[in-house]
Design a protein around this motif. Structure first.
Motif, PDB file in Angstrom:
ATOM      1  N   GLY A 120       0.536 -17.558   9.281  1.00 45.29           N
ATOM      2  CA  GLY A 120      -0.310 -16.583   8.522  1.00 45.29           C
ATOM      3  C   GLY A 120      -1.778 -16.755   8.334  1.00 45.29           C
ATOM      4  N   TYR A 128      -7.441 -18.988   1.550  1.00 42.59           N
ATOM      5  CA  TYR A 128      -5.985 -19.704   1.900  1.00 42.59           C
ATOM      6  C   TYR A 128      -5.968 -21.231   1.357  1.00 42.59           C
ATOM      7  N   THR A 140      -5.428  -5.380   7.708  1.00 43.11           N
ATOM      8  CA  THR A 140      -4.136  -5.012   8.961  1.00 43.11           C
ATOM      9  C   THR A 140      -3.248  -5.914   9.251  1.00 43.11           C
ATOM     10  N   GLU A 168      -2.456  -8.909   7.838  1.00 44.13           N
ATOM     11  CA  GLU A 168      -1.554  -9.274   6.731  1.00 44.13           C
ATOM     12  C   GLU A 168      -0.508  -8.079   6.378  1.00 44.13           C
ATOM     13  N   ALA A 169      -0.891  -6.949   6.532  1.00 42.93           N
ATOM     14  CA  ALA A 169       0.052  -5.814   6.289  1.00 42.93           C
ATOM     15  C   ALA A 169       1.055  -5.793   7.361  1.00 42.93           C
ATOM     16  N   ARG A 225       2.170  -8.383   9.274  1.00 33.90           N
ATOM     17  CA  ARG A 225       3.147  -9.569   8.891  1.00 33.90           C
ATOM     18  C   ARG A 225       3.899  -9.228   7.496  1.00 33.90           C
ATOM     19  N   ARG A 226       3.865  -8.535   6.447  1.00 35.81           N
ATOM     20  CA  ARG A 226       4.643  -7.995   5.755  1.00 35.81           C
ATOM     21  C   ARG A 226       5.560  -7.018   6.069  1.00 35.81           C
ATOM     22  N   GLY A 227       5.418  -6.511   7.363  1.00 35.93           N
ATOM     23  CA  GLY A 227       6.376  -5.292   7.824  1.00 35.93           C
ATOM     24  C   GLY A 227       5.881  -4.110   7.312  1.00 35.93           C
ATOM     25  N   GLU A 228       4.680  -3.862   6.946  1.00 36.71           N
ATOM     26  CA  GLU A 228       4.079  -2.416   6.522  1.00 36.71           C
ATOM     27  C   GLU A 228       3.827  -1.529   7.870  1.00 36.71           C
ATOM     28  N   THR A 265       0.997   0.449   9.603  1.00 33.70           N
ATOM     29  CA  THR A 265      -0.367   0.505   9.642  1.00 33.70           C
ATOM     30  C   THR A 265      -0.760   1.528  10.676  1.00 33.70           C
TER      31      THR A 265
END
Length: 363
Positions: free
Chosen positions: A197, A297, A337, A339-340, A342-345, A347
């Motif tokens: 990530g 991070y 975008t 990170e979104a 990566r969260r499965g959202e 976009t």
């Protein structure tokens, strides 16, 4: 319009197809026979016809262009298992095959949009030949469209320049309504982070791996290489990359969504015909971004001077003035975008690193 996209399932082609479909166009996606990982990327969208073919095969190309109103030529040999001759066959002859097919099969074409590269600005004579693959990319002033280099590196850079020369020659000699976009390095947010990530561009380990087995006869370069090796502890950290003169790296990239914006304007704006444009977006400054990432991070960073210079951005006044282009996605937008995704959202971006089924075969 019915629009042909060569490379229609690539990271740019698929996102372009999605946007053109939303505008009411239909798409013919031309894909290479062995492109297994992306063959079915557009299967879930109505209004898409997928055809399999090889740009080097004139019959395939003629069939692909027949009946279309516009063409986006995005497909190219890039990083694949091709030698220099094959690069020229695909990127050079493949382009002339399309242009000749346009002359015979669709003389009323609305637009031929060619995907070129920022690399035609890099000066081959300033390349560091004894270090692995890095030309000098140091420009004190913004790079304009007039600053095309005299010589170009094989295989990709030169053959893409050849393609642009062909496209613009056919515009002026034969009336093909063409435009060329010189893409800066394209970022698809789904490929921006590594498995942990973290933003890949700013990590130390890839730079260490690049230089750990290299050496230079130039004492100044060797001192930089030795310093890079000495900094490696075996644990990942961020790297604030600096130029040999000490200035932080600075480079202009482009989010795939801004690439798509520019490509659509190339179709819609009459001012695009007969023009070359640099297509770029977000400027990344390592001196600003790396300390921010380290804090965000909780991961330390180190600083090192890197032998090949990397400091440039582009003069976008022409594309903004003639086409009304305005990049929308800066570093913060790209990271958010990524990170979104990566969260499965959802976009709105069709990601690159997903397999979409087995390869298609010719009918």
């Amino acid at each position: 319009m019915n629009i042909l996209i060569t490379g229609g399932t690539g990271r740019i082609g698929a996102n372009l197809a999605k946007q053109l479909l939303a505008k009411g166009h239909t798409i013919r996606s031309f894909i290479y026979p062995g492109d297994a990982s992306r063959a079915h990327k557009l299967d879930g969208y109505g209004g898409v016809e997928t055809v399999v073919g090889d740009l080097r095969n004139f019959a395939d190309v003629k069939a692909a262009v027949r009946g279309v109103d516009a063409i986006y030529h995005l497909a190219a040999a890039f990083g694949g298992p091709f030698d220099n001759r094959q690069y020229l066959e695909i990127n050079g002859m493949g382009t002339i095959n399309l242009l000749e097919a346009v002359r015979s099969e669709c003389p009323q074409l609305h637009r031929f949009v060619y995907a070129c590269t920022e690399a035609i600005y890099w000066r081959l004579e300033e390349r560091i030949p004894h270090l692995q693959g890095k030309e000098s990319r140091y420009f004190e002033e913004p790079i304009s469209e007039a600053m095309v280099a005299r010589y170009h590196q094989m295989p990709y850079f030169l053959t893409k320049w050849v393609g642009e020369e062909l496209v613009m020659a056919y515009h002026y000699q034969y009336g093909v309504p063409a435009t060329s976009f010189r893409f800066s390095t394209v970022i698809e947010p789904g490929a921006f982070l590594n498995e942990a990530g973290l933003p890949k561009l700013f990590l130390f380990s890839p730079v260490y791996e690049l230089y750990r087995a290299q050496s230079s006869a130039n004492p100044a370069e060797q001192a930089m290489i030795d310093a890079i090796k000495a900094l490696w502890t075996g644990e990942e950290r961020f790297l604030l990359s600096r130029n040999p003169n000490g200035r932080p790296h600075r480079q202009q990239f482009c989010d795939v969504r801004d690439i798509v914006q520019g490509l659509v304007l190339g179709l819609e704006r009459e001012e695009a015909s007969g023009q070359e444009f640099t297509l770029a977006g977000a400027v990344f400054d390592w001196g600003e971004i790396v300390p921010y990432l380290a804090e965000r991070y909780g991961l330390a960073y180190v600083e090192a001077r890197i032998p090949p210079p990397n400091y440039f951005e582009f003069d976008l006044s022409k594309i903004k003035r003639l086409l009304g282009y305005q990049p929308q996605h800066d570093f913060a937008s790209i990271l958010a975008t990524a990170e979104a995704i990566r969260r499965g959202e959802e976009t709105g971006v069709i990601p690159t690193g997903i397999r979409f089924g087995p390869a298609l075969v010719r009918a």
